[in-house]
Design a protein around this motif. Sequence first.
Motif, PDB file in Angstrom:
ATOM      1  N   ASP A   1      57.165 -20.906 -33.141  1.00  0.00           N
ATOM      2  CA  ASP A   1      55.877 -20.222 -33.068  1.00  0.00           C
ATOM      3  C   ASP A   1      55.162 -20.563 -34.380  1.00  0.00           C
ATOM      4  OD1 ASP A   1      53.773 -18.470 -33.339  1.00  0.00           O
ATOM      5  OD2 ASP A   1      54.875 -16.727 -32.606  1.00  0.00           O
TER       6      ASP A   1
ATOM      7  N   GLU B   1      54.044 -17.759 -36.665  1.00  0.00           N
ATOM      8  CA  GLU B   1      55.168 -17.118 -37.369  1.00  0.00           C
ATOM      9  C   GLU B   1      56.355 -18.068 -37.276  1.00  0.00           C
ATOM     10  OE1 GLU B   1      55.994 -12.845 -36.616  1.00  0.00           O
ATOM     11  OE2 GLU B   1      54.029 -12.858 -35.683  1.00  0.00           O
TER      12      GLU B   1
ATOM     13  N   LYS C   1      53.667  -8.088 -24.052  1.00  0.00           N
ATOM     14  CA  LYS C   1      53.527  -7.591 -25.410  1.00  0.00           C
ATOM     15  C   LYS C   1      52.463  -8.428 -26.122  1.00  0.00           C
ATOM     16  CE  LYS C   1      56.258  -5.768 -29.115  1.00  0.00           C
ATOM     17  NZ  LYS C   1      55.726  -6.467 -30.231  1.00  0.00           N
ATOM     18  N   LYS C   2      51.657  -7.764 -26.933  1.00  0.00           N
ATOM     19  CA  LYS C   2      50.634  -8.463 -27.708  1.00  0.00           C
ATOM     20  C   LYS C   2      51.155  -8.698 -29.126  1.00  0.00           C
ATOM     21  CE  LYS C   2      46.696  -7.702 -25.030  1.00  0.00           C
ATOM     22  NZ  LYS C   2      46.659  -6.448 -24.303  1.00  0.00           N
ATOM     23  N   ARG C   3      50.578  -9.683 -29.796  1.00  0.00           N
ATOM     24  CA  ARG C   3      51.013  -9.940 -31.170  1.00  0.00           C
ATOM     25  C   ARG C   3      50.634  -8.766 -32.062  1.00  0.00           C
ATOM     26  NH1 ARG C   3      52.636 -14.455 -33.821  1.00  0.00           N
ATOM     27  NH2 ARG C   3      52.013 -15.839 -32.148  1.00  0.00           N
ATOM     28  N   SER C   4      51.599  -8.292 -32.870  1.00  0.00           N
ATOM     29  CA  SER C   4      51.260  -7.152 -33.727  1.00  0.00           C
ATOM     30  C   SER C   4      50.816  -7.659 -35.091  1.00  0.00           C
ATOM     31  CB  SER C   4      52.472  -6.245 -33.886  1.00  0.00           C
ATOM     32  OG  SER C   4      53.576  -6.993 -34.357  1.00  0.00           O
TER      33      SER C   4
HETATM   34  N1  MLZ Z   1      54.901  -9.793 -34.787  1.00  0.00           N
HETATM   35  C1  MLZ Z   1      54.664 -10.281 -33.462  1.00  0.00           C
HETATM   36  C2  MLZ Z   1      55.518 -11.467 -33.107  1.00  0.00           C
HETATM   37  C3  MLZ Z   1      54.924 -12.301 -32.073  1.00  0.00           C
HETATM   38  C4  MLZ Z   1      55.776 -13.491 -31.813  1.00  0.00           C
HETATM   39  C5  MLZ Z   1      55.358 -14.251 -30.612  1.00  0.00           C
HETATM   40  N2  MLZ Z   1      56.078 -15.436 -30.460  1.00  0.00           N
HETATM   41  C6  MLZ Z   1      55.735 -16.153 -29.311  1.00  0.00           C
HETATM   42  C7  MLZ Z   1      54.857  -9.169 -32.449  1.00  0.00           C
HETATM   43  O1  MLZ Z   1      55.941  -8.612 -32.356  1.00  0.00           O
HETATM   44  O2  MLZ Z   1      53.941  -8.909 -31.734  1.00  0.00           O
END
Ligand code: MLZ
Length: 456
Positions: A377, A380, A453-456
């Motif tokens: 990724d 990250e 899930k969205k990127r945090s």
């Molecule tokens: N900090 C982020 C990580 C996203 C990683 C996505 N990789 C495909 C979250 O947990 O949303």
Amino acid sequence: HYPPDGSPPFDWSAYLESEKADAAPIRCFKHAPLSTEWKSSLLGAMLEVQTKDETESPNTFWVARIIQVAGYRVRLRFEGYGIDSTRDFWIHLCTTESFPINGAVRMGKRLRPPKDVMDRLGDSWLEHISKVAHAGSLTISVPIDKVKQGLSCPFKVGMKLEAVYKRQLSHTCVAKVINVVADRIHVQYENCKEPNKDFWFHFASSWIHPVGWSQRVGHRIIASAAFKSEALDKGRHKKTGFGDAPWEIFRMPPAVENHGFSVGMKMEVVDPLKLGNICAATVMEVLEEGYLMIAIDGCMEDKSSWFCYHVTSPLLLPVGFCEHHKIPIVPPRGYENRFDWVDYLKETQSIAAPVELFKQDIKDRGFRPGQKIEAVDLIEPGLICVASIVKTAGSLISVHFDGWESSFDQWTDCSSSNVYPVGWCEMVGYPLQAPKVLEIHLTSNGGMVKSFKKRS
Ligand code: MLZ
């Protein structure tokens, strides 16, 4: 070895089966160990591996045939089982001991079938196996030295370098290698105030440079005055100071001067901060040796958002690339729903960089949509994730992270060192991020809502 808690590595075999998907073959990955050695398919090849019989000594090997290939992992069936698939098993070619045909005995091992095969074949097992050996069956050997070589890294912990600063791509920052995992380096930025100041790169990444590079080519750098004055001299003479990573270990593109790109020319580029987007962009500055400072159209005023691509970068694309490959271009702000290159060039009184300037030899490394891979990724880059190829376009591939929204997808060059064959993480002992499972929420009326899930 990963995982430290002893839990088993991600079960690729079960996942590929449930997804009814194939893995991209090793030969597609330019930099991966054995990609040049194993150019043709491994399917059907024979090798000798330890029998799984608990009653037998661990020295007992038997001939098995490769029934299915998934990157470095193969499904094997021992000779003698015929079409019976119930005893098939998976091994990782680089972490399991194996020999080419006739190799085990030569190494002092015993060649004997598993007990039930023995019962079935009776005394004829020896005859059976010599037939296999003499039938000119395709066999493979695993050159462990080549694997080791392919996983090695010229960088050592403690070496200093100049790395593009992740929070401000227009600048490099002095950085120090704090860890090396196979061909990847973990660096820490120095002199920056932010709390999380680390980043990962492949050692051949175009975002890292030797100390002195920034001033040599005219790139901005975050560093003390003392550092800069020393670096100026190092850059000018390609000199390596004490503790610096030597110039020779960087994979530098050729220095080109008469490349023809000039300030104001427009093109299409992969946005380095939103790697799923291909955008209209402009050359803002021409640095030395073929480096260009580029801005995404719409963000040109914000100098800190400019970024540096070399003229040979496969992520620099001529005007019309998206249209040709039927990819929706991300238009500049203010041009949503009405973007057209011809009108846009007229309105902005600018010219498109001539297509001949893009010295791209379009490569097809053989990636095909649907194939599974292990991909970094790039936002990250400490995360290596279960991923799929979604599209190919020219030399580019679009990588989707399984289980994540498509807004996480990333365009990358097909020769990128940030994509790996299935089994790579297991081989080097690095954690592989499993696909994100959908989060399931129960609604008040008893319904179910699934969300990514969205990127945090
Ligand atoms: N900090 C982020 C990580 C996203 C990683 C996505 N990789 C495909 C979250 O947990 O949303």
